[in-house]
Scaffold this motif. Structure first.
Motif: not given
Length: 556
Positions: A254, A281, A283
């Motif tokens: 990723y 991910a 994130d």
């Protein structure tokens, strides 16, 4: 005029039965078989009915009386498509007489030869086609082979005629032949042509296709290596970056995919993939950065990404912003319906329930002629009512949805839960039984029906059987454990009930499970422990109705 008047006066009154001059003119009726318009119309009507044989017959008659080479060309194509070699040869002859180009004739003759399995004739005609000088010769060559009913013969002709020494100096032609080889299952040929094209032309497209073939054939390392080279040759090529980043993402890389997409020109697709990569991910920082950049992107990119902006704002807990973005999704956008649904759900979460239900009511009118969307609008409406514990309205919405899609399992399940919450046990049991008739092995339905019976303290043997089936299918499911523990309580097995419910409570701290555990402990005389559980439930869900009713019943 005066003369006519005087003549009329001398001859007396004019007879009203005298025929008009054109009344005796006989117009010849056209022979339908030789009337161009009639046959063209018949041919098009047959095509609209997918009746190729009838269309071929009509165009075969039309070409005889027409001087338009396109009519003969269509007659040729239809005769070949209907596997009528005699009609096809006649049509080709007529087409030639009307002025078909050498390349068109060679293409048609090659198609007919392949249809008849005449390898030498097909090769000869395809050679004539490629030598014709027609700018579309290689495209026509490809059409002949891809339309063949004999893949083996088509593959042989491809590998014989589309060789590196014969292909034109055009990378698109090389790629097309390689792709055709791949479609025909000639993987070695496809890779050879792709590799040679990559060496000769060195374009990003040739690298990308050669890489794709390697990936498709299991050479992941080689494919990614070529894509990296291709991206280096044309770093501003958005399509190439997206392809490379997608493959990196599929490999779990990723961060590398994100770094690749962050550099260079951006469009709606790069922002969408960056958001997807960040979500995979987990994130949140990257999601916030994508949201910030996209919100400041040029108007055309921003406008086409309104739904994505709404999703990002929702994930980032910016609910009011999400509502604004969803409101900007155009009515003709593919995500317009989903944007409206999300808006309703957000409105409810913001405490604006009346607006949420009004929005869904409007959708139920707007999508009246679209059953799938209408069903979903009713279902979400019902789900929101369930969340608000407005069970009569939920039942009404589920019922409307079931009128759109009768016996829908999810809708029956939802309405059954609503009936159970209202205490309409017979209706709940009816819905769950109907659901199990449709899906006999549905674990959730078995659990729901078993719990409903146990909670109502009726038909406990049936409840035990149903919940046992659910436990066997999902032994670690806390909700099923709750049902089993509650059943044991109804059966008078307090110790077993407490053990099962305590484990379910510890695994998820679900408020309703806590209420059940507290009641069992209270009935077992463990009032202090029960009170501690009730206090914890109150901290988790201060307005839990089951808790309030249970305490009132246990501590009148």
């Amino acid at each position: 005029m005066a003369g006519c008047a005087s003549l009329q006066g001398r001859s007396g009154a004019v007879s009203t039965t005298s025929p008009q001059p054109l009344a005796r003119v006989d117009l010849p009726a056209p022979d339908p078989d030789h009337d161009l318009l009639t046959q063209l119309l018949a041919g098009e009507l047959a095509l609209s009915d997918s009746d190729l044989k009838r269309a071929s017959q009509a165009y075969g008659k039309a070409m005889v009386v027409s001087k338009d080479p396109d009519v003969a060309g269509k007659a040729t194509a239809l005769a070949i498509a209907t596997h009528n070699p005699v009609a096809a040869q006649n049509a080709i002859n007529r087409w030639q007489a009307l002025g078909a180009s050498p390349s068109q004739l060679a293409q048609a003759r090659a198609e007919l030869a392949i249809e008849q399995g005449q390898t030498d004739e097909a090769r000869q005609q395809l050679t004539i086609l490629l030598a014709s000088g027609d700018k579309d010769a290689w495209r026509m060559f490809g059409r002949v082979l891809i339309g063949s009913r004999d893949p083996a013969l088509a593959s042989h002709l491809l590998e014989t005629l589309a060789t590196p020494d014969k292909l034109p100096p055009d990378p698109k032609a090389w790629l097309a032949m390689s792709q055709l080889g791949e479609q025909l299952g000639r993987h070695v040929y496809a890779q050879q042509i792709a590799d040679e094209a990559m060496k000769r032309f060195g374009t990003a497209e040739t690298y990308a296709w050669a890489a794709q073939l390697k990936l498709d054939n299991g050479d992941k390392t080689g494919g990614l290596s070529l894509l990296r080279e291709a991206q280096g040759k044309d770093p501003t090529n958005i399509g190439l970056r997206l392809t490379y980043a997608s493959l990196l993402g599929q490999s779990g890389q990723y961060a590398q995919a994100t770094q690749l997409l962050e550099k260079g020109p951006q469009n709606a697709q790069t922002y969408a993939m960056r958001a997807a990569l960040a979500a995979n991910a987990k994130d949140d920082k990257a999601l916030a950065e994508v949201y910030k950049q996209l919100a400041q992107a040029p108007a055309d990119v921003r406008d086409s990404s309104a739904y994505l902006l709404g999703q990002l704002a929702e994930v980032l807990d910016r609910k009011e912003d999400a509502l604004k973005w969803y409101d900007q999704v155009p009515d003709d956008d593919d995500h317009a319906f989903d944007a409206d649904l999300r808006s309703a759900i957000l409105l409810q979460s913001l405490g604006r329930s009346a607006e949420a239900h009004q929005q869904l009511a409007e959708m139920q009118t707007d999508y009246l002629d679209q059953p799938a969307q209408l069903r979903r609008a009713y279902e979400v409406d019902a789900d929101l009512y369930m969340h608000e514990k407005r069970y009569p309205e939920a039942i009404n919405a589920y019922t409307h949805a079931l009128q759109v899609v009768p016996d829908d399992p999810d809708l029956l399940y939802g309405r059954g839960l609503a009936y159970a919450e209202m205490g309409k046990i017979d209706s709940a049991v009816g819905d769950f039984h109907r659901l199990l008739q449709i899906k006999p092995n549905d674990v959730d339905a078995s659990n729901a029906l078993g719990f409903t019976l146990a909670d109502a303290n009726r038909d406990l043997p049936e409840a035990e059987k149903l919940i046992s089936v659910a436990r066997a299918a999902k032994p670690d499911d806390p909700s099923i454990a709750d049902s089993w523990g509650w059943l044991q309580y109804r059966l008078g097995h307090l110790d077993q009930a407490a053990e099962v419910l305590r484990a379910a409570w510890q695994s998820g701290k679900d408020a309703d499970v806590g209420v059940h555990l507290g009641e069992v402990l209270w009935k077992a005389g463990q009032h202090d422990q029960a009170q501690r559980i009730f206090d914890e439930v109150r901290r988790i869900d201060p307005h839990n109705v089951n808790l309030q009713e249970t305490i009132k019943r246990l501590q009148p």
